[in-house]
Design an enzyme around this catalytic site. Structure first.
Site, PDB file in Angstrom:
ATOM      1  N   TYR A 222      36.498  42.854  37.294  1.00  0.00           N
ATOM      2  CA  TYR A 222      37.619  41.900  37.268  1.00  0.00           C
ATOM      3  C   TYR A 222      37.965  41.456  35.855  1.00  0.00           C
ATOM      4  CZ  TYR A 222      37.704  42.180  42.246  1.00  0.00           C
ATOM      5  OH  TYR A 222      37.840  42.687  43.507  1.00  0.00           O
TER       6      TYR A 222
ATOM      7  N   GLN B  76      50.099  40.734  48.002  1.00  0.00           N
ATOM      8  CA  GLN B  76      48.696  41.143  48.103  1.00  0.00           C
ATOM      9  C   GLN B  76      48.120  41.287  46.700  1.00  0.00           C
ATOM     10  OE1 GLN B  76      48.046  44.340  51.380  1.00  0.00           O
ATOM     11  NE2 GLN B  76      50.152  44.609  50.691  1.00  0.00           N
ATOM     12  N   ASN B  77      49.009  41.290  45.718  1.00  0.00           N
ATOM     13  CA  ASN B  77      48.580  41.551  44.351  1.00  0.00           C
ATOM     14  C   ASN B  77      47.935  40.324  43.735  1.00  0.00           C
ATOM     15  OD1 ASN B  77      49.765  44.024  44.797  1.00  0.00           O
ATOM     16  ND2 ASN B  77      51.679  43.496  43.767  1.00  0.00           N
TER      17      ASN B  77
ATOM     18  N   HIS C 146      45.667  37.367  48.501  1.00  0.00           N
ATOM     19  CA  HIS C 146      44.367  37.922  48.126  1.00  0.00           C
ATOM     20  C   HIS C 146      43.810  37.286  46.866  1.00  0.00           C
ATOM     21  CE1 HIS C 146      45.353  41.871  50.504  1.00  0.00           C
ATOM     22  NE2 HIS C 146      44.938  40.891  51.286  1.00  0.00           N
TER      23      HIS C 146
ATOM     24  N   CYS D  61      34.333  28.212  41.903  1.00  0.00           N
ATOM     25  CA  CYS D  61      32.894  27.938  41.988  1.00  0.00           C
ATOM     26  C   CYS D  61      32.412  28.269  43.401  1.00  0.00           C
ATOM     27  CB  CYS D  61      32.622  26.458  41.670  1.00  0.00           C
ATOM     28  SG  CYS D  61      30.903  25.991  41.980  1.00  0.00           S
TER      29      CYS D  61
ATOM     30  N   GLY E 127      56.061  48.346  48.259  1.00  0.00           N
ATOM     31  CA  GLY E 127      54.952  48.888  47.464  1.00  0.00           C
ATOM     32  C   GLY E 127      53.584  48.688  48.060  1.00  0.00           C
TER      33      GLY E 127
ATOM     34  N   ALA F 247      59.816  51.793  42.981  1.00  0.00           N
ATOM     35  CA  ALA F 247      60.275  50.410  43.204  1.00  0.00           C
ATOM     36  C   ALA F 247      61.365  49.999  42.220  1.00  0.00           C
ATOM     37  CB  ALA F 247      59.082  49.463  43.100  1.00  0.00           C
TER      38      ALA F 247
HETATM   39  C1  BV8 Z   1      39.623  40.132  56.734  1.00  0.00           C
HETATM   40  C2  BV8 Z   1      41.728  41.835  46.405  1.00  0.00           C
HETATM   41  C3  BV8 Z   1      38.532  38.922  58.413  1.00  0.00           C
HETATM   42  C4  BV8 Z   1      40.691  42.667  45.733  1.00  0.00           C
HETATM   43  C5  BV8 Z   1      42.123  43.056  48.411  1.00  0.00           C
HETATM   44  C6  BV8 Z   1      41.781  44.720  61.241  1.00  0.00           C
HETATM   45  C7  BV8 Z   1      42.068  43.364  61.222  1.00  0.00           C
HETATM   46  C8  BV8 Z   1      41.515  42.535  60.244  1.00  0.00           C
HETATM   47  C9  BV8 Z   1      40.677  43.067  59.270  1.00  0.00           C
HETATM   48  C10 BV8 Z   1      40.387  44.413  59.291  1.00  0.00           C
HETATM   49  C11 BV8 Z   1      40.937  45.241  60.260  1.00  0.00           C
HETATM   50  N1  BV8 Z   1      40.477  46.476  60.034  1.00  0.00           N
HETATM   51  C12 BV8 Z   1      39.687  46.460  58.947  1.00  0.00           C
HETATM   52  C13 BV8 Z   1      39.600  45.221  58.473  1.00  0.00           C
HETATM   53  C14 BV8 Z   1      38.813  44.823  57.316  1.00  0.00           C
HETATM   54  C15 BV8 Z   1      39.563  44.937  55.999  1.00  0.00           C
HETATM   55  C16 BV8 Z   1      40.496  46.085  55.923  1.00  0.00           C
HETATM   56  O1  BV8 Z   1      41.686  45.947  56.166  1.00  0.00           O
HETATM   57  N2  BV8 Z   1      39.969  47.233  55.556  1.00  0.00           N
HETATM   58  C17 BV8 Z   1      40.796  48.410  55.400  1.00  0.00           C
HETATM   59  C18 BV8 Z   1      40.363  49.188  54.166  1.00  0.00           C
HETATM   60  C19 BV8 Z   1      40.702  49.221  56.685  1.00  0.00           C
HETATM   61  N3  BV8 Z   1      40.295  43.707  55.749  1.00  0.00           N
HETATM   62  C20 BV8 Z   1      39.642  42.680  55.182  1.00  0.00           C
HETATM   63  O2  BV8 Z   1      38.464  42.698  54.920  1.00  0.00           O
HETATM   64  C21 BV8 Z   1      40.464  41.429  54.920  1.00  0.00           C
HETATM   65  N4  BV8 Z   1      39.749  40.310  55.444  1.00  0.00           N
HETATM   66  O3  BV8 Z   1      40.144  40.837  57.542  1.00  0.00           O
HETATM   67  O4  BV8 Z   1      38.839  39.069  57.042  1.00  0.00           O
HETATM   68  C22 BV8 Z   1      37.868  37.636  58.585  1.00  0.00           C
HETATM   69  C23 BV8 Z   1      38.047  36.999  59.783  1.00  0.00           C
HETATM   70  C24 BV8 Z   1      37.419  35.785  59.984  1.00  0.00           C
HETATM   71  C25 BV8 Z   1      36.637  35.234  58.964  1.00  0.00           C
HETATM   72  C26 BV8 Z   1      36.480  35.898  57.757  1.00  0.00           C
HETATM   73  C27 BV8 Z   1      37.083  37.103  57.560  1.00  0.00           C
HETATM   74  C28 BV8 Z   1      40.589  41.133  53.436  1.00  0.00           C
HETATM   75  C29 BV8 Z   1      41.375  42.197  52.754  1.00  0.00           C
HETATM   76  C30 BV8 Z   1      41.621  41.786  51.301  1.00  0.00           C
HETATM   77  C31 BV8 Z   1      40.796  42.647  50.400  1.00  0.00           C
HETATM   78  N5  BV8 Z   1      41.184  42.396  49.019  1.00  0.00           N
HETATM   79  N6  BV8 Z   1      42.516  42.727  47.209  1.00  0.00           N
HETATM   80  C32 BV8 Z   1      41.257  43.256  44.478  1.00  0.00           C
HETATM   81  O5  BV8 Z   1      42.486  43.244  44.256  1.00  0.00           O
HETATM   82  O6  BV8 Z   1      40.405  43.726  43.712  1.00  0.00           O
HETATM   83  S1  BV8 Z   1      42.906  44.321  49.198  1.00  0.00           S
HETATM   84  C33 BV8 Z   1      43.595  45.401  48.081  1.00  0.00           C
HETATM   85  O7  BV8 Z   1      44.330  46.327  48.883  1.00  0.00           O
HETATM   86  C34 BV8 Z   1      44.640  44.847  47.148  1.00  0.00           C
HETATM   87  O8  BV8 Z   1      44.967  43.492  47.343  1.00  0.00           O
HETATM   88  C35 BV8 Z   1      45.868  45.673  47.490  1.00  0.00           C
HETATM   89  O9  BV8 Z   1      47.030  45.016  47.214  1.00  0.00           O
HETATM   90  C36 BV8 Z   1      45.626  45.808  48.914  1.00  0.00           C
HETATM   91  C37 BV8 Z   1      46.484  46.684  49.718  1.00  0.00           C
HETATM   92  O10 BV8 Z   1      46.666  47.843  49.018  1.00  0.00           O
HETATM   93  P1  BV8 Z   1      48.150  48.163  48.529  1.00  0.00           P
HETATM   94  O11 BV8 Z   1      48.690  46.976  47.807  1.00  0.00           O
HETATM   95  O12 BV8 Z   1      48.905  48.669  49.697  1.00  0.00           O
HETATM   96  O13 BV8 Z   1      47.849  49.262  47.467  1.00  0.00           O
HETATM   97  P2  BV8 Z   1      47.623  50.814  47.746  1.00  0.00           P
HETATM   98  O14 BV8 Z   1      47.150  51.439  46.489  1.00  0.00           O
HETATM   99  O15 BV8 Z   1      46.853  50.986  49.009  1.00  0.00           O
HETATM  100  O16 BV8 Z   1      49.105  51.350  48.059  1.00  0.00           O
HETATM  101  C38 BV8 Z   1      50.071  51.336  47.031  1.00  0.00           C
HETATM  102  C39 BV8 Z   1      51.366  51.768  47.678  1.00  0.00           C
HETATM  103  O17 BV8 Z   1      52.386  51.698  46.697  1.00  0.00           O
HETATM  104  C40 BV8 Z   1      51.333  53.206  48.182  1.00  0.00           C
HETATM  105  O18 BV8 Z   1      51.942  53.264  49.458  1.00  0.00           O
HETATM  106  C41 BV8 Z   1      52.165  53.967  47.162  1.00  0.00           C
HETATM  107  O19 BV8 Z   1      52.902  55.018  47.763  1.00  0.00           O
HETATM  108  C42 BV8 Z   1      53.104  52.891  46.681  1.00  0.00           C
HETATM  109  N7  BV8 Z   1      53.562  53.099  45.302  1.00  0.00           N
HETATM  110  C43 BV8 Z   1      52.849  53.579  44.251  1.00  0.00           C
HETATM  111  N8  BV8 Z   1      53.635  53.590  43.152  1.00  0.00           N
HETATM  112  C44 BV8 Z   1      54.847  53.092  43.522  1.00  0.00           C
HETATM  113  C45 BV8 Z   1      54.799  52.771  44.885  1.00  0.00           C
HETATM  114  N9  BV8 Z   1      55.835  52.262  45.556  1.00  0.00           N
HETATM  115  C46 BV8 Z   1      56.980  52.057  44.855  1.00  0.00           C
HETATM  116  N10 BV8 Z   1      57.101  52.332  43.542  1.00  0.00           N
HETATM  117  C47 BV8 Z   1      56.072  52.848  42.846  1.00  0.00           C
HETATM  118  N11 BV8 Z   1      56.211  53.122  41.537  1.00  0.00           N
END
Ligand code: BV8
Length: 242
Positions: A53, A88-89, A117, A125, A184, A229
């Site tokens: 980070y 989400q960013n 997020h 803390c 995005g 975008a």
């Molecule tokens: C939670 C911070 C529950 C970190 C991030 C079903 C329901 C609920 C939860 C789950 C579920 N199934 C699974 C889960 C668990 C999990 C999850 O979703 N896992 C996935 C991998 C299957 N979810 C969680 O754990 C979430 N918490 O559910 O808690 C709970 C309930 C009760 C009590 C306690 C807890 C928490 C998720 C948050 C995780 N943290 N970010 C960090 O940033 O370091 S997520 C991380 O992914 C980022 O925030 C990011 O933004 C996010 C999503 O990714 P995208 O933004 O979509 O980025 P990605 O690279 O994937 O895609 C980019 C897109 O842009 C592409 O489509 C590409 O084509 C496009 N693109 C690229 N270039 C361009 C473009 N578009 C336009 N122009 C361009 N130039």
């Protein structure tokens, strides 16, 4: 009073030079999620997580909003409707774009900016849950001002397995909105990936996907526009503002 809900993901910041997560050479390609973005990872290897980070926080000093951020900022500033910009960013490029055009969520009663997020430029803390503005590195020796002890300060970031922030406000916006625009995001991470479904099932909004390519939930959106975008966002917003 119309309401607009906008969801952004890493793709809106890609052309500003910030890596996305799942594209080639994306962030997760160099790091396994389990190694750097979970509470377990932080407990197991706090230095690895802090360094991950710290590197991303330092990048914010060198990147600037792109024309998609600026088009969004201008669109939001011009609205006399309620606008919820849900990102989400964890970067501050939406804030930088708002500032560049003289707007801010603090000063604009119609505009709510939600970092579901967390934010790279904040630290929290782990004991008191107090949140601090933070622009520098955090190390395992850094002391929080609430406890004045080392090792308790963490990035104010929502890791996998942790509950995203402001979810009640977000679901209210999704059910209330007349227009939902997703920009995005790959639609891989929940609960954000389920927002379009929430609008379709429990809301009334027209749903639009603006992305480089079809996301996992592309077939749920009523309208889609694909491309970089910096091209599709200004084009679409100009169309609906006309
Ligand atoms: C939670 C911070 C529950 C970190 C991030 C079903 C329901 C609920 C939860 C789950 C579920 N199934 C699974 C889960 C668990 C999990 C999850 O979703 N896992 C996935 C991998 C299957 N979810 C969680 O754990 C979430 N918490 O559910 O808690 C709970 C309930 C009760 C009590 C306690 C807890 C928490 C998720 C948050 C995780 N943290 N970010 C960090 O940033 O370091 S997520 C991380 O992914 C980022 O925030 C990011 O933004 C996010 C999503 O990714 P995208 O933004 O979509 O980025 P990605 O690279 O994937 O895609 C980019 C897109 O842009 C592409 O489509 C590409 O084509 C496009 N693109 C690229 N270039 C361009 C473009 N578009 C336009 N122009 C361009 N130039």
């Amino acid at each position: 009073m119309k309401t607009i809900a906008i969801l952004t993901g890493a793709g809106v910041s890609a052309e500003s030079g910030l890596s996305t997560f799942r594209d080639n050479n994306g962030l997760w390609c160099n790091h396994r999620v389990e190694d750097v973005a979970t509470p377990e990872a932080f407990a197991l290897n706090p230095k690895l997580v802090q360094d991950f980070y710290n590197m991303r926080r330092a990048q914010l000093k060198e990147v600037r909003p792109n024309s998609a951020h600026l088009a969004l900022a201008k669109f939001v500033a011009a609205q006399k409707h309620k606008v919820f910009l849900i990102t989400q960013n964890v970067d501050n490029l939406h804030e930088q774009a708002d500032k560049a055009i003289g707007n801010s969520a603090q000063d604009n009663p119609y505009y709510t900016l939600i970092h579901m997020h967390g934010e790279l430029r904040k630290a929290r803390c782990s004991v008191s849950d107090e949140v601090f503005e933070w622009d520098d590195d955090i190390t395992t020796e850094t002391r929080c001002s609430c406890c004045n002890l080392p090792g308790r300060l963490r990035p104010h970031i929502v890791w996998f397995g942790e509950m995203p922030l402001h979810m009640d406000l977000i679901y209210h916006a999704l059910r209330d909105c007349d227009l939902f625009i997703s920009i995005g995001t790959s639609g891989n991470v929940y609960p954000a990936a389920g927002f379009v479904q929430e609008v379709r099932m429990n809301g009334k909004g027209h749903t639009v996907e603006l992305n480089m390519e079809p996301s996992s939930g592309h077939n749920i959106f009523a309208e889609k526009l694909y491309g970089p975008a910096t091209q599709v966002v200004p084009k679409y917003l100009a169309k609906i503002a006309a």
